[in-house]
Write a protein that holds these residues in place. Sequence first.
Motif, PDB file in Angstrom:
ATOM      1  N   ARG A  14       3.516   6.117  36.279  1.00  0.00           N
ATOM      2  CA  ARG A  14       2.124   5.929  35.854  1.00  0.00           C
ATOM      3  C   ARG A  14       1.346   5.107  36.878  1.00  0.00           C
ATOM      4  NH1 ARG A  14       4.118   5.808  30.359  1.00  0.00           N
ATOM      5  NH2 ARG A  14       4.385   3.555  30.452  1.00  0.00           N
ATOM      6  N   MET A  15       2.012   4.100  37.450  1.00  0.00           N
ATOM      7  CA  MET A  15       1.389   3.272  38.468  1.00  0.00           C
ATOM      8  C   MET A  15       1.026   4.109  39.696  1.00  0.00           C
ATOM      9  SD  MET A  15       3.093  -0.453  39.135  1.00  0.00           S
ATOM     10  CE  MET A  15       4.083   0.129  40.523  1.00  0.00           C
ATOM     11  N   ARG A  18      -1.875   6.395  38.874  1.00  0.00           N
ATOM     12  CA  ARG A  18      -3.142   5.666  38.844  1.00  0.00           C
ATOM     13  C   ARG A  18      -3.623   5.368  40.263  1.00  0.00           C
ATOM     14  NH1 ARG A  18      -1.499   2.620  34.447  1.00  0.00           N
ATOM     15  NH2 ARG A  18      -0.929   0.838  35.719  1.00  0.00           N
TER      16      ARG A  18
END
Length: 102
Positions: A14-15, A18
């Motif tokens: 997810r990091m 993003r």
Amino acid sequence: MNFTITPAAQKFMRMMLRADGGAGSGFRLAVSPGGCSGLAADISVRTEPQAGDAVVERGGVKLFLPAESRLLLDGVTIDFADTPTQTGLVFHDPKQVSCGHH
């Protein structure tokens, strides 16, 4: 497909998404045999899957998996390690005999 992504690995993905991706981007996991764990992965953030990729969603993370990855990831646990020797995704494959581990 029967594979597991640990919460740490999901957080890492997810990091990355993003940081590098826009809405609808996915995490492309091109896995190939190799390395001590038995699997080596080429990971990249892509805006859309490539031809032949399957789109699998786990824990809110969209994964783009080529055919070979889908075969190799069967039964595998994808984890994230942050150690002095390695930072990144780690593949625990119960079918593989590891080398150099206790």
